[in-house]
Scaffold this motif. Structure first.
Motif, PDB file in Angstrom:
ATOM      1  N   ILE A   5       0.645  -1.086   0.430  1.00  0.00           N
ATOM      2  CA  ILE A   5      -0.156  -0.535   0.118  1.00  0.00           C
ATOM      3  C   ILE A   5       1.306   1.269  -0.130  1.00  0.00           C
ATOM      4  N   ALA A   6       2.054   1.727   1.006  1.00  0.00           N
ATOM      5  CA  ALA A   6       2.676   2.329   0.913  1.00  0.00           C
ATOM      6  C   ALA A   6       3.850   2.725  -0.403  1.00  0.00           C
ATOM      7  N   LEU A  10       3.366   6.022  -3.071  1.00  0.00           N
ATOM      8  CA  LEU A  10       4.511   7.322  -3.378  1.00  0.00           C
ATOM      9  C   LEU A  10       4.299   6.970  -4.651  1.00  0.00           C
ATOM     10  N   LEU A  11       4.004   5.571  -5.633  1.00  0.00           N
ATOM     11  CA  LEU A  11       3.594   6.116  -6.955  1.00  0.00           C
ATOM     12  C   LEU A  11       2.882   6.535  -7.330  1.00  0.00           C
ATOM     13  N   VAL A  12       1.257   6.470  -6.605  1.00  0.00           N
ATOM     14  CA  VAL A  12       0.250   7.965  -6.623  1.00  0.00           C
ATOM     15  C   VAL A  12       1.087   9.112  -7.011  1.00  0.00           C
ATOM     16  N   THR A  13       1.733   9.225  -5.691  1.00  0.00           N
ATOM     17  CA  THR A  13       2.350  10.900  -5.326  1.00  0.00           C
ATOM     18  C   THR A  13       3.303  11.372  -6.600  1.00  0.00           C
ATOM     19  N   ALA A  14       4.359  10.171  -7.036  1.00  0.00           N
ATOM     20  CA  ALA A  14       5.223  11.043  -8.574  1.00  0.00           C
ATOM     21  C   ALA A  14       4.608  10.705  -9.428  1.00  0.00           C
ATOM     22  N   ILE A  15       2.941  10.167  -9.477  1.00  0.00           N
ATOM     23  CA  ILE A  15       1.988  10.445 -10.554  1.00  0.00           C
ATOM     24  C   ILE A  15       1.285  12.298 -11.070  1.00  0.00           C
ATOM     25  N   ALA A 213      -2.521  22.680  -5.154  1.00  0.00           N
ATOM     26  CA  ALA A 213      -3.729  23.029  -3.626  1.00  0.00           C
ATOM     27  C   ALA A 213      -3.991  21.289  -3.228  1.00  0.00           C
ATOM     28  N   ILE A 214      -5.615  21.134  -3.555  1.00  0.00           N
ATOM     29  CA  ILE A 214      -5.579  19.462  -3.339  1.00  0.00           C
ATOM     30  C   ILE A 214      -4.268  17.927  -3.960  1.00  0.00           C
ATOM     31  N   PHE A 215      -3.871  17.971  -4.761  1.00  0.00           N
ATOM     32  CA  PHE A 215      -3.527  16.824  -5.090  1.00  0.00           C
ATOM     33  C   PHE A 215      -1.705  17.322  -5.081  1.00  0.00           C
ATOM     34  N   SER A 216      -1.495  18.062  -6.098  1.00  0.00           N
ATOM     35  CA  SER A 216       0.364  18.325  -6.084  1.00  0.00           C
ATOM     36  C   SER A 216       1.114  18.580  -4.634  1.00  0.00           C
ATOM     37  N   THR A 217       0.129  19.215  -3.787  1.00  0.00           N
ATOM     38  CA  THR A 217       0.196  20.023  -2.002  1.00  0.00           C
ATOM     39  C   THR A 217      -0.173  19.039  -1.212  1.00  0.00           C
ATOM     40  N   THR A 218      -0.862  18.576  -0.453  1.00  0.00           N
ATOM     41  CA  THR A 218      -1.468  18.112   0.159  1.00  0.00           C
ATOM     42  C   THR A 218      -1.314  16.956   0.430  1.00  0.00           C
ATOM     43  N   LEU A 219      -2.747  16.313  -1.108  1.00  0.00           N
ATOM     44  CA  LEU A 219      -2.507  14.802  -0.993  1.00  0.00           C
ATOM     45  C   LEU A 219      -1.016  13.963  -1.180  1.00  0.00           C
ATOM     46  N   ALA A 220      -0.442  14.958  -1.869  1.00  0.00           N
ATOM     47  CA  ALA A 220       0.627  14.371  -2.138  1.00  0.00           C
ATOM     48  C   ALA A 220       2.125  13.805  -0.977  1.00  0.00           C
ATOM     49  N   ALA A 233      13.319   4.409   2.928  1.00  0.00           N
ATOM     50  CA  ALA A 233      14.569   4.975   1.874  1.00  0.00           C
ATOM     51  C   ALA A 233      14.560   5.371   0.953  1.00  0.00           C
ATOM     52  N   THR A 234      15.332   4.187   0.622  1.00  0.00           N
ATOM     53  CA  THR A 234      15.697   4.004  -1.362  1.00  0.00           C
ATOM     54  C   THR A 234      15.116   3.495  -1.911  1.00  0.00           C
ATOM     55  N   LYS A 235      13.591   2.557  -1.312  1.00  0.00           N
ATOM     56  CA  LYS A 235      12.499   2.244  -2.599  1.00  0.00           C
ATOM     57  C   LYS A 235      11.733   3.780  -2.338  1.00  0.00           C
ATOM     58  N   ALA A 236      11.300   4.332  -1.519  1.00  0.00           N
ATOM     59  CA  ALA A 236      10.957   5.470  -1.849  1.00  0.00           C
ATOM     60  C   ALA A 236      11.612   6.383  -2.864  1.00  0.00           C
ATOM     61  N   ALA A 237      12.644   7.078  -2.056  1.00  0.00           N
ATOM     62  CA  ALA A 237      13.676   7.525  -3.881  1.00  0.00           C
ATOM     63  C   ALA A 237      13.275   7.214  -5.220  1.00  0.00           C
ATOM     64  N   ILE A 238      14.155   5.452  -5.284  1.00  0.00           N
ATOM     65  CA  ILE A 238      13.516   5.418  -6.453  1.00  0.00           C
ATOM     66  C   ILE A 238      12.188   5.259  -6.945  1.00  0.00           C
ATOM     67  N   ILE A 239      11.057   5.309  -6.426  1.00  0.00           N
ATOM     68  CA  ILE A 239       9.646   5.660  -6.914  1.00  0.00           C
ATOM     69  C   ILE A 239       9.627   6.668  -6.398  1.00  0.00           C
ATOM     70  N   LEU A 240       9.609   8.050  -5.820  1.00  0.00           N
ATOM     71  CA  LEU A 240       9.602   9.377  -6.503  1.00  0.00           C
ATOM     72  C   LEU A 240      10.346   9.390  -7.871  1.00  0.00           C
TER      73      LEU A 240
END
Length: 293
Positions: A5-6, A10-15, A213-220, A233-240
């Motif tokens: 899920i995490a 992170l993938l949603v955040t990157a998109i 404001a809603i998606f790129s800032t708050t939600l992300a 942290a390594t996997k998070a950096a790769i995905i982001l």
């Protein structure tokens, strides 16, 4: 299950961050860079305060000053990125911003004297070559927008480094609220000082600000903070880091941006540099963990 899920968050955040380059480019057709920033941070601050304002009641002085520092760094980073986008393309802005994952280890070395391994050094060299292909003009000069985007990458690297350092002891959401409040205060202050308060807004500008404001800032940022509790942290950096790829793809799809072969080569080299710097150093650690079992 929580880890999957995490990773998905992170993938949603990157998109979403990738789409932010496109939406910001649209917003800049109707507003100045500073108006865009003021709008997105002010609305994001209001949303977070409504949702998690109760966390501020227990916020310590440490949370306040750390949040203010993070907000100041974030404002500088977004100012460089947004102004830079006025002078370069969304795809180049996205890829140059992604160089921050190469800069973070350099900051760690400067602060903690942590040794930079060979993979990170190779990644840095490849990134520099990629930046040259992506940004240098025929006369071997760099566009002002490209230079601002690179400076933005440095600022975002400091934001990532300081955030990772501060969330070890402080509440991540409380820090984020103070961070956004600081960034919105600075943004509004700059707009007022320039006498640029908009008297009317086109609907395209309003929709862009709401999305940012809603998606790129708050939600992300909420997704990023929550997901980091359940993944490395390594996997998070790769995905982001994939935000740069999505930024380029969405720019081509929605803005009909034309990419030259040089830009494609540069983009591929920068992505390769990011992967080398973030993925390869994890391999020896995994082997050591397996041998110790």
């Amino acid at each position: 299950m929580k880890q999957y899920i995490a990773d998905g968050m992170l993938l949603v955040t990157a998109i979403v961050w990738g789409s932010g380059f496109v939406i910001t480019a649209i917003a800049l057709e109707y507003l100045t860079a500073y108006q865009v920033m003021a709008g997105r941070f002010l609305l994001a601050s209001i949303i977070l305060t409504v949702l998690f304002g109760y966390k501020l009641k227990k916020a310590s002085k440490s949370v306040i000053w750390k949040g203010i520092l993070l907000g100041s760094i974030l404002y500088i980073a977004f100012a460089l990125q947004t102004v830079g986008l006025q002078y370069t393309t969304p795809s180049k802005n996205a890829f140059l911003t992604a160089v921050n994952v190469i800069i973070v280890p350099l900051i760690a070395f400067a602060v903690y004297k942590r040794r930079i391994d060979g993979y990170e050094m190779i990644g840095s060299i490849i990134a520099i070559v990629g930046i040259g292909f992506l940004s240098l003009q025929g006369s071997l000069t760099m566009n002002i927008g490209d230079a601002l985007s690179l400076a933005c990458a440095v600022a975002f690297a400091f934001d990532i480094f300081c955030t990772n350092l501060f969330v070890q002891k402080e509440d991540a959401i409380a820090l984020t609220i103070v961070q956004f409040m600081t960034a919105s205060f600075l943004s509004v202050l700059v707009v007022i000082s320039q006498g640029d308060i908009p008297t009317s807004l086109e609907k395209e500008a309003i929709y862009s600000i709401i999305y940012l404001a809603i998606f790129s800032t708050t939600l992300a940022y909420l997704f990023q903070n929550i997901a980091n509790q359940y993944t490395s942290a390594t996997k998070a950096a790769i995905i982001l880091s994939m935000e740069s790829f999505f930024g380029m793809v969405l720019s081509v799809i929605f803005l009909h941006e034309v990419l030259t072969s040089r830009m494609v080569v540069g983009a591929v080299l920068i992505l390769l540099a990011i992967l080398i710097a973030e993925v390869k150093p994890a391999h020896p650690k995994k082997r050591m963990m397996k041998s110790s079992r």
